[in-house]
Design an enzyme around this catalytic site. Structure first.
Site, PDB file in Angstrom:
ATOM      1  N   TYR A 279     -12.318  -1.933  -4.009  1.00 33.99           N
ATOM      2  CA  TYR A 279     -12.941  -2.077  -2.520  1.00 33.99           C
ATOM      3  C   TYR A 279     -14.536  -1.940  -2.436  1.00 33.99           C
ATOM      4  O   TYR A 279     -14.991  -1.827  -1.463  1.00 33.99           O
ATOM      5  CB  TYR A 279     -12.393  -1.028  -1.701  1.00 33.99           C
ATOM      6  CG  TYR A 279     -10.763  -1.448  -1.177  1.00 33.99           C
ATOM      7  CD1 TYR A 279     -10.654  -2.646  -0.393  1.00 33.99           C
ATOM      8  CD2 TYR A 279      -9.836  -0.731  -1.601  1.00 33.99           C
ATOM      9  CE1 TYR A 279      -9.376  -2.807  -0.012  1.00 33.99           C
ATOM     10  CE2 TYR A 279      -8.474  -1.057  -1.178  1.00 33.99           C
ATOM     11  CZ  TYR A 279      -8.457  -1.935  -0.166  1.00 33.99           C
ATOM     12  OH  TYR A 279      -7.280  -2.549   0.274  1.00 33.99           O
TER      13      TYR A 279
ATOM     14  N   LYS B 171       0.751  -1.166   0.136  1.00 34.17           N
ATOM     15  CA  LYS B 171       0.099  -0.002   0.078  1.00 34.17           C
ATOM     16  C   LYS B 171       1.020   1.231  -0.114  1.00 34.17           C
ATOM     17  O   LYS B 171       2.145   1.243   0.461  1.00 34.17           O
ATOM     18  CB  LYS B 171      -0.903  -0.057   1.059  1.00 34.17           C
ATOM     19  CG  LYS B 171      -2.094  -1.112   1.278  1.00 34.17           C
ATOM     20  CD  LYS B 171      -3.090  -0.893   2.213  1.00 34.17           C
ATOM     21  CE  LYS B 171      -4.065  -2.253   2.149  1.00 34.17           C
ATOM     22  NZ  LYS B 171      -5.050  -1.852   3.210  1.00 34.17           N
TER      23      LYS B 171
ATOM     24  N   ASN C  94      -2.098   0.074   6.753  1.00 34.39           N
ATOM     25  CA  ASN C  94      -1.736  -1.261   7.276  1.00 34.39           C
ATOM     26  C   ASN C  94      -0.821  -1.858   6.394  1.00 34.39           C
ATOM     27  O   ASN C  94      -0.696  -3.209   6.364  1.00 34.39           O
ATOM     28  CB  ASN C  94      -2.961  -2.122   7.724  1.00 34.39           C
ATOM     29  CG  ASN C  94      -3.743  -2.399   6.409  1.00 34.39           C
ATOM     30  OD1 ASN C  94      -3.768  -1.890   5.554  1.00 34.39           O
ATOM     31  ND2 ASN C  94      -4.740  -3.428   6.795  1.00 34.39           N
TER      32      ASN C  94
ATOM     33  N   GLU D 112      -9.655 -10.407  -7.791  1.00 33.94           N
ATOM     34  CA  GLU D 112      -8.827  -9.222  -7.617  1.00 33.94           C
ATOM     35  C   GLU D 112      -7.490  -9.326  -8.513  1.00 33.94           C
ATOM     36  O   GLU D 112      -7.063  -8.332  -8.998  1.00 33.94           O
ATOM     37  CB  GLU D 112      -8.183  -9.290  -6.189  1.00 33.94           C
ATOM     38  CG  GLU D 112      -9.613  -9.040  -5.156  1.00 33.94           C
ATOM     39  CD  GLU D 112      -9.148  -8.766  -3.589  1.00 33.94           C
ATOM     40  OE1 GLU D 112      -9.989  -8.487  -2.749  1.00 33.94           O
ATOM     41  OE2 GLU D 112      -7.936  -9.204  -3.487  1.00 33.94           O
TER      42      GLU D 112
ATOM     43  N   HIS E 175      -2.249  -5.592   1.510  1.00 30.73           N
ATOM     44  CA  HIS E 175      -3.526  -6.041   1.116  1.00 30.73           C
ATOM     45  C   HIS E 175      -3.509  -7.477   0.815  1.00 30.73           C
ATOM     46  O   HIS E 175      -2.295  -7.631  -0.059  1.00 30.73           O
ATOM     47  CB  HIS E 175      -4.486  -5.368   0.231  1.00 30.73           C
ATOM     48  CG  HIS E 175      -5.635  -6.167  -0.256  1.00 30.73           C
ATOM     49  ND1 HIS E 175      -6.757  -6.127   0.618  1.00 30.73           N
ATOM     50  CD2 HIS E 175      -5.967  -6.809  -1.194  1.00 30.73           C
ATOM     51  CE1 HIS E 175      -7.758  -6.802  -0.138  1.00 30.73           C
ATOM     52  NE2 HIS E 175      -7.044  -7.147  -1.357  1.00 30.73           N
TER      53      HIS E 175
END
Ligand code: CMP
Length: 148
Positions: A57, A17, A120, A134, A123
């Site tokens: 998302y 990310k 975080n 995905e 993913h």
């Protein structure tokens, strides 16, 4: 895809990310995956548009954090990868650790690189079915180079 009696060779989607890319941690994070037996079989750097991030998302569209999630995921480039290996979906999730880094086990990517539940670091697909969707979001078949 080959299969043994208990484990299946799978592919899953991994994203480094914007927080981790911005902190120059791409190589360090990939090392966590490779040393546990996952292989990078596709990779590309992308700067998601708001529409891209909303689509990726979309299962979280009704969550209170959706707006912030889209804003964060479009704040800088990401590294999208396909990881391949034994039980890759679950293996990747074990290596990443819990979504909330305060709950992530020591030695996991999120324990070591994430700074909040939003920032975080990584993913990973949460099921084989979502992994297929995905992976297809980021990669054409000819951009993936299976080892097996
Ligand atoms: P990820 O694995 O990318 O899947 C959805 C993301 O939403 C998740 O990681 C977090 O970055 C984010 N997220 C989940 N829960 C929250 C929350 N309570 N507040 C903010 N972001 C969240």
């Amino acid at each position: 895809m080959t299969q043994t009696s208990t484990q299946t060779l799978q592919q899953t989607l991994s994203i480094v990310k914007p927080d981790a890319v911005g902190q120059n941690q791409i190589g360090n994070i990939i090392e966590y995956f490779e040393r546990e037996g996952l292989s990078v079989v596709a990779a590309k750097m992308v700067h998601l548009s708001p529409d891209d991030a909303k689509k990726f998302y979309e299962i979280h569209a009704d969550k209170p954090f959706f707006g912030e999630l889209v804003e964060f995921m479009t704040s800088g480039p990401i590294l999208a990868m396909v990881l391949e290996g034994s039980d890759a979906v679950a293996t990747n999730r074990r290596i990443m650790g819990a979504t909330d880094p305060t709950k992530a086990e020591a030695g996991t990517v999120r324990a070591d690189f994430a700074t909040s539940i939003e920032r975080n670091a990584v993913h990973g697909s949460d099921s084989l079915e979502n992994a297929k969707t995905e992976i297809g979001f980021f990669f054409k078949d000819k951009e993936i180079f299976p080892r097996a």
